[in-house]
Scaffold this motif. Structure first.
Motif, short mmCIF file in Angstrom:
data_model
loop_
_atom_site.label_atom_id
_atom_site.label_comp_id
_atom_site.label_asym_id
_atom_site.label_seq_id
_atom_site.Cartn_x
_atom_site.Cartn_y
_atom_site.Cartn_z
N ARG A 73 0.67 -1.10 -0.02
CA ARG A 73 0.08 0.02 0.01
C ARG A 73 0.88 1.43 0.21
O ARG A 73 1.58 1.49 0.71
CB ARG A 73 -0.88 0.21 1.18
N LYS A 74 0.94 1.90 -1.15
CA LYS A 74 1.67 3.23 -1.10
C LYS A 74 0.77 4.58 -0.90
O LYS A 74 -0.21 4.72 -1.58
CB LYS A 74 2.33 3.33 -2.79
N ASP A 75 0.98 4.74 0.16
CA ASP A 75 0.28 6.21 0.86
C ASP A 75 1.28 6.97 1.69
O ASP A 75 2.18 6.64 2.09
CB ASP A 75 -1.04 5.83 1.27
N PHE A 76 0.51 7.91 2.37
CA PHE A 76 1.24 8.96 3.13
C PHE A 76 1.02 8.72 4.55
O PHE A 76 0.05 9.45 5.22
CB PHE A 76 1.15 10.29 2.66
N VAL A 77 1.15 7.49 5.25
CA VAL A 77 0.72 6.97 6.51
C VAL A 77 1.08 8.07 7.59
O VAL A 77 2.22 8.27 7.91
CB VAL A 77 1.26 5.57 6.70
N ILE A 78 0.18 8.67 8.20
CA ILE A 78 0.24 9.70 9.17
C ILE A 78 -0.70 9.14 10.53
O ILE A 78 -0.82 10.03 11.56
CB ILE A 78 -0.20 10.94 8.91
N ASP A 79 -1.25 7.84 10.37
CA ASP A 79 -2.25 7.67 11.35
C ASP A 79 -2.16 6.00 11.48
O ASP A 79 -2.18 5.40 10.51
CB ASP A 79 -3.48 8.14 11.27
N PRO A 80 -2.22 5.32 12.72
CA PRO A 80 -2.37 3.77 12.58
C PRO A 80 -3.44 3.35 11.76
O PRO A 80 -3.58 2.23 11.69
CB PRO A 80 -2.64 3.54 14.16
N TYR A 81 -4.62 4.26 12.03
CA TYR A 81 -5.81 3.90 11.21
C TYR A 81 -5.33 3.15 9.91
O TYR A 81 -6.05 2.16 9.27
CB TYR A 81 -6.72 4.96 11.07
N MET A 82 -4.60 3.87 9.26
CA MET A 82 -4.08 3.56 7.67
C MET A 82 -3.54 1.95 7.65
O MET A 82 -3.31 1.50 6.67
CB MET A 82 -3.23 4.61 7.18
N ILE A 83 -2.97 1.69 8.73
CA ILE A 83 -2.17 0.51 8.70
C ILE A 83 -3.23 -0.85 8.98
O ILE A 83 -3.13 -1.62 8.17
CB ILE A 83 -0.89 0.42 9.78
N TYR A 84 -4.17 -0.39 9.89
CA TYR A 84 -5.25 -1.27 9.97
C TYR A 84 -6.12 -1.52 8.62
O TYR A 84 -6.51 -2.50 8.24
CB TYR A 84 -6.29 -1.22 11.12
N GLU A 85 -6.30 -0.39 8.10
CA GLU A 85 -6.95 -0.27 6.58
C GLU A 85 -6.13 -1.14 5.64
O GLU A 85 -7.02 -1.70 4.98
CB GLU A 85 -6.99 1.31 6.29
N ALA A 86 -4.88 -1.02 5.65
CA ALA A 86 -3.91 -1.76 4.73
C ALA A 86 -4.30 -3.26 4.81
O ALA A 86 -4.51 -3.74 3.82
CB ALA A 86 -2.59 -1.27 4.89
N LYS A 87 -4.21 -3.80 6.18
CA LYS A 87 -4.62 -5.13 6.13
C LYS A 87 -6.06 -5.60 5.71
O LYS A 87 -6.07 -6.50 4.97
CB LYS A 87 -4.36 -5.35 7.60
N ILE A 88 -6.92 -4.74 6.19
CA ILE A 88 -8.27 -5.25 5.49
C ILE A 88 -8.45 -4.93 3.97
O ILE A 88 -9.00 -6.05 3.45
CB ILE A 88 -9.22 -4.16 6.22
N LEU A 89 -7.59 -4.44 3.30
CA LEU A 89 -7.75 -4.12 1.79
C LEU A 89 -7.00 -5.20 1.36
O LEU A 89 -7.21 -5.41 -0.20
CB LEU A 89 -7.11 -2.68 1.58
N GLY A 90 -6.30 -5.91 2.08
CA GLY A 90 -5.42 -7.06 1.11
C GLY A 90 -4.03 -6.75 0.95
O GLY A 90 -3.44 -7.70 0.60
N ALA A 91 -3.50 -5.67 1.58
CA ALA A 91 -2.01 -5.45 1.36
C ALA A 91 -1.10 -6.57 2.27
O ALA A 91 -1.67 -6.92 3.31
CB ALA A 91 -1.61 -3.90 1.84
N HIS A 92 0.14 -6.43 1.64
CA HIS A 92 1.08 -7.35 2.57
C HIS A 92 2.10 -6.44 3.10
O HIS A 92 3.07 -6.87 3.81
CB HIS A 92 1.81 -8.45 1.43
#
Length: 262
Positions: A116-135
């Motif tokens: 997941r290529k994004d500008f992670v500035i919050d833990p929310y985005m890491i949990y989101e990445a997992k749900i979306l299927g990122a490795h």
């Protein structure tokens, strides 16, 4: 305020809005309940030979729309067929015209690890990445404090996600090393003004311990540059724009890899 700071600020606004529709507690619980696929992205990069992280990207702040004919799944499958090691997918919507839906669709169709290529500035985005299927997720040193970098890596690891820690200069690199990053990406593009110098990679590579996976990002146009980076100790490159502009992405990647058969 430079462009990187502006993107980070706008990302914070975006995530704050998303939390009103789907609270952190909800996505955290869902992510933690999912099966762990620990280390797949890193293992792929540690295989023998140069690894290629091929990026699905519609636009960028410096170049505008890169391709009008944008079908993220078709592009990712073409990369896979051509021999990509991993897929990188932009999910930032305002400046790169990315989408979480692109990542989710790609992860369901390809057999390769997805970043997941994004500008992670919050833990929310890491949990989101997992749900979306990122490795794996990208963490950019320039927009994170030392404590955040450490915390976010621990969250990712608890979910079985790998982390590509991105640096651009010696200060960033020291922050990454202090955080015990296992994969360090050297971005040849300065995200503050979008200037590119591929020698940023060769300069910083010598400062990275051998046990850390080295990834060179941005500005890589041809096989000669790939060979130079490999001889400088890089195990992987992340390439996007040159492949995205190619009419035949299979051929473009094969040429970049230096394959004799075109």
């Amino acid at each position: 305020m430079n462009i990187l700071e502006q993107i980070a600020q706008d990302t914070q606004t975006r995530i704050t809005h998303q939390k009103t529709h789907r609270p952190l507690e909800s996505i955290r619980a869902q992510a933690l309940a999912m099966k762990s696929d620990s280390g797949r992205f890193e293992s792929a990069l540690r295989q023998e030979g140069m690894s290629f992280i091929c990026e699905v990207k519609k636009a960028s702040p410096s170049k505008g729309v890169i391709t009008e004919d944008f079908d993220p799944v078709r592009i990712a499958l073409a990369y896979q067929e051509a021999g990509a090691t991993c897929i990188s997918c932009l999910t930032e919507p305002k400046y790169f015209l990315g989408s979480d839906k692109y990542l989710e669709a790609i992860a369901k169709r390809v057999n390769l690890p997805v970043l997941r290529k994004d500008f992670v500035i919050d833990p929310y985005m890491i949990y989101e990445a997992k749900i979306l299927g990122a490795h794996a997720v990208l963490l950019i040193c320039a927009i994170l404090e030392h404590s955040q970098l450490q915390e976010y890596q621990e969250i990712a690891q608890s979910l079985g996600l790998c982390v590509l820690v991105e640096v651009h200069d010696e200060e960033d690199l020291q922050k990454a090393l202090d955080s015990k990053a296992r994969i360090i990406g050297i971005n040849n593009r300065d995200l503050r003004d979008f200037s590119v110098d591929i020698h940023t990679s060769t300069r910083l590579a010598a400062l990275i311990p051998d046990e850390v996976v080295r990834v060179s990002e941005s500005g890589i146009q041809g096989a000669q540059e790939v060979q130079m980076l490999e001889s400088s100790g890089f195990e992987a490159i992340l390439v996007g724009e040159s492949l995205m502009r190619a009419a035949d992405k299979r051929v473009a990647l094969r040429v970049l890899r230096g394959d004799k058969e075109r």
